[in-house]
Write an enzyme that holds these catalytic residues in place. Structure first.
Site, PDB file in Angstrom:
ATOM      1  CG  HIS A 171      31.550  34.543  31.090  1.00  0.00           C
ATOM      2  ND1 HIS A 171      32.531  34.975  30.224  1.00  0.00           N
ATOM      3  CD2 HIS A 171      31.383  35.045  32.289  1.00  0.00           C
ATOM      4  CE1 HIS A 171      33.480  35.875  31.342  1.00  0.00           C
ATOM      5  NE2 HIS A 171      32.380  35.685  32.093  1.00  0.00           N
ATOM      6  CD  GLU A 413      37.953  40.702  36.306  1.00  0.00           C
ATOM      7  OE1 GLU A 413      37.622  39.607  36.358  1.00  0.00           O
ATOM      8  OE2 GLU A 413      37.476  41.831  36.149  1.00  0.00           O
ATOM      9  CG  ASP A 437      38.764  37.499  33.679  1.00  0.00           C
ATOM     10  OD1 ASP A 437      39.182  36.698  32.446  1.00  0.00           O
ATOM     11  OD2 ASP A 437      37.522  38.211  33.726  1.00  0.00           O
ATOM     12  CB  CYS A 484      32.896  37.477  43.033  1.00  0.00           C
ATOM     13  SG  CYS A 484      33.963  38.428  41.732  1.00  0.00           S
TER      14      CYS A 484
HETATM   15  C1  PEP Z   1      36.146  36.577  37.445  1.00  0.00           C
HETATM   16  O1  PEP Z   1      36.910  36.947  36.604  1.00  0.00           O
HETATM   17  O2  PEP Z   1      36.530  35.771  38.194  1.00  0.00           O
HETATM   18  C2  PEP Z   1      34.844  36.898  37.389  1.00  0.00           C
HETATM   19  C3  PEP Z   1      34.038  37.090  38.684  1.00  0.00           C
HETATM   20  O3  PEP Z   1      34.369  37.666  36.427  1.00  0.00           O
HETATM   21  P1  PEP Z   1      33.911  37.167  35.049  1.00  0.00           P
HETATM   22  O4  PEP Z   1      33.862  35.549  35.204  1.00  0.00           O
HETATM   23  O5  PEP Z   1      32.516  37.540  34.781  1.00  0.00           O
HETATM   24  O6  PEP Z   1      35.027  37.545  33.998  1.00  0.00           O
HETATM   25 MG    MG Z   2      36.357  38.695  35.165  1.00  0.00          MG
END
Ligand code: PEP
Ligand code: MG
Length: 561
Positions: A171, A413, A437, A484
């Site tokens: 992140h 995910e 994920d 996403c």
């Molecule tokens: C993902 O896991 O692809 C996602 C969009 O959520 P995050 O990156 O916040 O875990």
């Molecule tokens: Mg995620």
């Protein structure tokens, strides 16, 4: 930044201040020496002479006359500030130790850092600066930055950052995209090679950090930066054109956001909506749990700015690398497999309910949908929906307006969610594939760990099969499906994903123009042929090099990895 998160400043001293500055250095050395001598005595008394001797060695190094004269010369001849002289010199010493074969000796480098830290503490005194109050442009070079530290970087001054640890799926990296600043994470140790004021180039596209670049590298990068600006300017007119393929297939191109202000980036790039609002950043930036009102303010800002275009609020996805300041369970050995995300929400019902109340209230203001993260089992989804239904009852009882038909969806995910996808599609209004994920859990690679970064690959056929399964199941039941994860914003994969049947992409706002550009330059038939070919491949390397070629054939622009 040093290991304690303080800046190592580069300053020069005026000619007439040299004598005072040398005196300041001597005072710092004397104070640090007094401190070390005191430690030596206490430790020797409590643990024995053998341990006290560790500090004796520090003391000798600190009081070494060559070190003192080297520092003095830097101040007198080069007009370096004592802080800068100390950090440059001791880092150079530490490097020499680090390069020694013997592990015993190379570990002595940490003793030198200890001395550097001690001296800097005395020199800087209360003037020690973090990066909270910047006044001029900087690059941040640090061992690590947490997602919330990254989120708090001042965008006006931080021109880029590099961290020794972390992975591209972390992140911290995602927040860098939100801030729209170049970053490289997971370089491995390099901080001893630099000190404040050095010239550094950060190439976020290639993942390169160039220390003390020569004229040629500088010229090359200045040129490249200019080209990138030209490319961005060329793509700007796309803003008001639809993301549509040459054969007329309309694609929804939405933005991922972490902070409410980013909704402006989405509007600026002509996004078709917000496909993922990572609401957990509300918790990460706060000392205390956000109130219902602060949730509501944030969601209202986003929903109203999008002006009836859809906004997907993902309920808080805390845990793993996103740890809030509010009390949490911190003795997890394996937090990615631990109490994170929806699991944490279902264990912290009052916190969850507060967020859901605010989100539901915001449904009255525009086109909002609610999405649950990291769903693994049908039970989890049902429980989350039950909590939502319960909060709805509550609001109704109190005559608080909200949209009872708010679309409710889940993220896909985990491999478990894909394996059970035929059941999930019957119980949600929409799906969103979180590849960040999904890759981590499918390939068993920690998305934040630089040691396994080579294994973290969206192009892995196992990952691609799971994506294909999800899209097919959603299509069968006519349930809208979005992607996403970071993969959806990488131009390398746009053709493939279109060919696999994806029609909704949610990407970091700065990636919208490039992805839209690709959509507008290809036909669906073409993409389907590319996807069919890719789905026969056995390894990620073949997939990547094939896609690179195919995209390059059609788009005369830079295709980042
Ligand atoms: C993902 O896991 O692809 C996602 C969009 O959520 P995050 O990156 O916040 O875990
Ligand atoms: Mg995620």
């Amino acid at each position: 930044m040093d290991n304690e998160g303080f800046r190592i400043p580069r300053r020069f001293v005026a000619r007439d201040a040299v004598v005072d500055e040398v005196e300041r250095l001597d005072k710092a050395i004397a104070a640090a020496a007094g401190e070390i001598a005191h430690h030596r005595e206490t430790v020797a008394a409590e643990l024995g002479e053998k341990y006290g001797a560790i500090f004796e060695a520090h003391l000798q190094m600190l009081q070494d006359s060559r070190l003192r004269s080297e520092l003095e010369e830097m101040i007198r001849q080069r007009h370096y500030s004592p802080e800068y002289a100390v950090s440059r010199t001791l880092r150079r010493y530490a490097q020499v130790f680090q390069r020694l074969e013997s592990s015993y000796l190379s570990e002595r480098a940490s003793d030198i850092f200890d001395i550097e830290k001690r001296l800097l503490r005395h020199l800087l005194g209360r003037r020690r600066e973090g990066i909270a109050h910047l006044t001029s442009p900087v690059l941040v070079l640090a061992h690590n930055l947490t997602p919330s530290e990254t989120a708090n970087l001042d965008r006006r001054f931080v021109r880029g950052f590099v961290t020794e640890i972390g992975g591209p799926g972390s992140h911290t990296a995602i927040v860098a995209e939100a801030l729209e600043i170049p970053a490289v994470v997971g370089t491995g140790p390099f901080l001893t090679e630099v000190s404040g004021g050095d010239l550094v180039i950060i190439d976020g596209d290639k993942g390169l950090v160039i220390l003390q670049p020569d004229e040629e590298a500088l010229a090359r990068y200045r040129h490249e930066a200019e080209e990138l600006r030209t490319l961005a300017a060329k793509l700007e007119p796309l803003r008001d054109l639809p993301a549509e393929t040459l054969d007329g297939v309309r694609v929804q191109l939405m933005g991922n956001i972490e902070f409410p202000y980013e909704v402006d980036h989405c509007v600026d790039r002509g996004a078709d909506g917000v496909g993922l609002y990572r609401t957990e950043f509300l918790y990460l930036g706060a000392e205390i749990e956000p109130t219902e009102e602060s949730h509501f303010q944030a969601y209202s800002r986003v929903v109203l700015a999008m002006n009836d275009k859809p906004v997907t609020i993902r309920t808080f996805d805390l845990g793993a690398d996103k740890m809030p300041n509010i009390p949490h369970f911190d003795d997890e050995r394996n937090p990615s497999l631990g109490l994170r995300s929806i699991r944490l929400a279902l264990r912290s019902l009052p916190v969850f309910r507060t967020q859901l109340r605010a989100a539901l209230r915001a449904t009255a203001l525009g086109n909002l949908q609610i999405m649950f993260p990291l769903i693994c089992t049908l039970m989890e989804l049902r429980q989350a929906k039950m909590v939502l239904a319960d909060v709805m009852e509550d609001l109704q009882e109190h005559h608080v307006p909200f949209n009872r038909d708010v679309p409710v969806g889940m993220m896909v995910e985990t491999p478990a969610a894909v394996i059970m996808i035929d059941h999930f599609v019957d119980e949600v209004d929409f799906l969103s594939i979180g590849t960040n994920d999904l890759i981590q859990y499918t390939l068993a690679v920690d998305r934040s760990n630089k040691e396994v970064v080579g294994l973290y690959n969206p192009a892995d056929p196992a990952v691609l099969k799971l994506i294909a399964m999800s899209i097919a199941a959603a299509d069968r039941k006519q349930v809208p499906i979005n992607m996403c994860g970071q993969m959806s914003g990488s131009p390398l994969y746009t053709m493939l994903l279109l060919g696999m049947g994806l029609r909704r992409f949610s990407v970091t706002p700065s990636a919208i123009p490039e992805v839209k550009n690709i959509c507008r330059k290809v036909t669906l038939t073409d993409c389907q042929a590319v996807a069919a070919r890719v789905m026969t491949m056995e390894n990620a390397r073949d997939v990547k090099s094939y896609l690179k070629e195919e995209v390059k054939k059609r788009i005369q622009a830079i295709v980042p990895e």
